[in-house]
Design a protein around this motif. Structure first.
Motif, short mmCIF file in Angstrom:
data_model
loop_
_atom_site.label_atom_id
_atom_site.label_comp_id
_atom_site.label_asym_id
_atom_site.label_seq_id
_atom_site.Cartn_x
_atom_site.Cartn_y
_atom_site.Cartn_z
N CYS A 1 3.95 2.13 2.55
CA CYS A 1 4.79 3.31 2.41
C CYS A 1 3.91 4.52 2.21
O CYS A 1 2.69 4.41 2.09
CB CYS A 1 5.77 3.14 1.26
SG CYS A 1 5.00 2.95 -0.34
N VAL B 1 -2.61 3.89 -3.38
CA VAL B 1 -2.32 2.87 -4.38
C VAL B 1 -2.23 1.51 -3.69
O VAL B 1 -1.56 1.38 -2.66
CB VAL B 1 -1.01 3.14 -5.15
CG1 VAL B 1 -0.77 2.08 -6.20
CG2 VAL B 1 -1.05 4.52 -5.81
N LEU C 1 0.84 -1.20 0.00
CA LEU C 1 0.00 0.00 0.00
C LEU C 1 0.87 1.25 0.00
O LEU C 1 1.82 1.34 0.78
CB LEU C 1 -0.87 0.05 1.26
CG LEU C 1 -1.94 -1.02 1.48
CD1 LEU C 1 -2.70 -0.72 2.77
CD2 LEU C 1 -2.90 -1.07 0.31
N ALA C 2 0.53 2.20 -0.86
CA ALA C 2 1.11 3.55 -0.78
C ALA C 2 0.00 4.45 -0.26
O ALA C 2 -1.03 4.60 -0.90
CB ALA C 2 1.61 4.01 -2.13
N ILE C 3 0.23 5.02 0.93
CA ILE C 3 -0.86 5.68 1.66
C ILE C 3 -0.60 7.17 1.83
O ILE C 3 0.39 7.56 2.45
CB ILE C 3 -1.01 5.03 3.07
CG1 ILE C 3 -1.02 3.50 2.96
CG2 ILE C 3 -2.26 5.53 3.76
CD1 ILE C 3 -0.96 2.79 4.31
#
Lengths: 347, 347
Positions: free
Chosen positions: B129, B136, B94-96
């Motif tokens: 991240c 994403v 996950l890109a948070i």
């Protein structure tokens, strides 16, 4: 060429033709709903996934696409190395904004594939999709390791010696240099200037194209002399913290034992001292591991470029010792994605 | 709670405690450099990766986080189903962005885990991240299948019958309805209005929480009566095109044979007719497969909800036939990430 000239499936077909592989080990690769792979009997499957996000992990003004592809492979290969495994296959998912060209994406795969090729890793699948703004890269690396040889983070015991491969801090210093637009000014013509610019290039290269320690990781696993292992991605202090936490131990690190490259020691125009980069820089992709004292001789026989930097202790404290033997607490000062305000590089 | 209150490693620890699993099949899960998994002898490993990008695949104003987690799992489970395999383990990257709370991420994992749990799939690793702007999601699903039972896209032969499970078009219609803020107005109190609003809810639910056909895919593979299979993610015409291309064949599809749900047929306020959604809507996550005529009886004995929609032909043409037997070319009109201007949903 713009991506909408060839479309999503045109791009996938290009990637498959240029970089896709199928082999006995991966009889079905790119182009079906999933890849089908073989795992040898007696082996455990290793699986790791890492994401690289534009503006967080990389900046397209300071890296070329080929280096970015290389690095995306490297960070994942390094995770397989840290388990003592052999990497076998790779899936690549990309979210691509419209401004990126087909040529740029091809360059990305070229860099990625160069490093995968060195390790005989097959590109077997993935996904490509659009993105509103940022380029996002998500790589899954699969590997294998004989079941009894797996090296985890949890095997360190008090008295074990702490080692690290290669040199630390180069990558973080390289990042600072590549961001500093003035570093180009230092590339002069006198011998001294040439040496300086060579050092700078070396540090930058260590940041852009890190070398994962796959063969070394495998040798450590085979030798049986390592009790715990991790790769240095977030920074030495942070990654050492992970090992200590999962092993239920502490550590004493000797600041003056840390392996520093000649390039790092000689580089000018950096904001911190070399030891600072080595302790918390991150993105070194070296292997940090522990060795029971009675197996140290066996380790030395492997003749791998590794340096003793400390010892595992009872309790949970991480301490940094100086030459005089005085100690101070070593805090995990590596990168935290949700606490640091955009250092611009993750792990 | 804000993510920077607990930090990256705090979040990982939360996920591990609440949702991480380790079992005999996955002795090392979240918390090491890579997961270690077992693959049974005689089985091929299946691996698939799919990315979901905010603003491209989903919009947080039209989905809740729990449904998003469910769907992220579903699209990947569907790929394993389409190979005839059994899903085993899952990695989530996950890109948070900063605006997302810890509770929201926990909801995401809760939805994901609900569906994983139904299929006994272990969450074994991944990455978390930061992201500058968009959320994403990148999921890798690993599964296994007995080597001789793998169902690919390339096995269709002229004369084979074309089948699809369930009903088509609901998801695309549901997306249109959920985007139309006015649909809530239609939820009234008369019997007729109640029926209407139930139909709308059904379509929306099919979009937000698709059900991957894992058990059916497995039964098809076991039965030996299927020659080629794919899941309908991009849209029937597009995915049928993939099968035909990889099998080197064409297809005749009967428009009036397409399975349409009562909800789709009765829904009001849609911009296209039901067959339009069924042909190119996408995100149905039904299974599209081909059956040699002499094995059709065997298929029917499985008593799976599947409908014959056409026949595989020689040549490469995809044609749509109407009730009168007149035909027109069927173009792959599903979603292409680099050619469509932000339909707001991918595959």
């Amino acid at each position: 060429m713009r991506l909408d000239d060839i479309g999503e499936f045109g791009l996938i077909e290009r990637i498959r033709r240029s970089f896709g592989t199928s082999s006995k080990k991966a009889p079905i690769g790119i182009g079906d709903d999933a890849a089908a792979l073989c795992v040898s009997p007696g082996q455990s499957l290793l699986a790791t996934a890492d994401m690289l996000v534009e503006g967080v992990h990389f900046d397209l003004s300071t890296t070329d696409l080929s280096s970015l592809g290389w690095k995306s492979a490297a960070v994942n290969l390094s995770d397989i190395a840290a388990m003592g495994g052999t990497p076998r296959s790779c899936l690549v998912a990309l979210a691509i904004p419209r401004r990126i060209t087909v040529e740029a994406i091809t360059e990305f795969y070229r860099g990625l594939n160069t490093l995968l090729g060195k390790h005989h890793v097959a590109l077997v699948g993935g996904d490509t999709c659009g993105s509103k703004k940022d380029l996002v890269i998500s790589i899954t690396m699969l590997g294998e390791v004989p079941r009894r040889q797996i090296l985890t983070r949890s095997g360190a015991r008090p008295g074990d010696l702490i080692y690290v491969t290669g040199a630390l801090g180069d990558s973080a210093a390289g990042l600072e240099l590549v961001r500093n637009a003035d570093f180009g000014m230092q590339i002069g013509k006198s011998k001294k200037e040439q040496r300086r610019s060579a050092a700078i290039r070396k540090l930058i290269n260590r940041h852009l194209r890190p070398v994962p320690r796959v063969e070394w990781g495998r040798k450590f696993a085979l030798s049986g002399c390592v009790s715990a292992m991790i790769d240095v991605s977030d920074g030495l202090s942070s990654d050492l913290g992970h090992v200590c936490e999962q092993s239920g131990v502490g550590a004493d690190i000797h600041g003056d034992w840390l392996p520093l490259s000649r390039s790092l020691k000689s580089a000018q125009g950096l904001s911190r001292d070399a030891v600072g980069y080595a302790l918390s820089g991150g993105e070194d992709y070296e292997l940090l591991f522990t060795v029971p004292p009675d197996r140290e001789r066996k380790l030395l026989k492997l003749r791998i470029d590794a340096t003793k930097i400390g010892v595992v202790t009872k309790g949970r404290a991480l301490r940094l010792l100086n030459e005089q033997g005085r100690s101070r607490p070593l805090r995990a000062s590596g990168y935290d994605h949700f606490r640091t305000a955009g250092r611009g590089t993750g792990r």
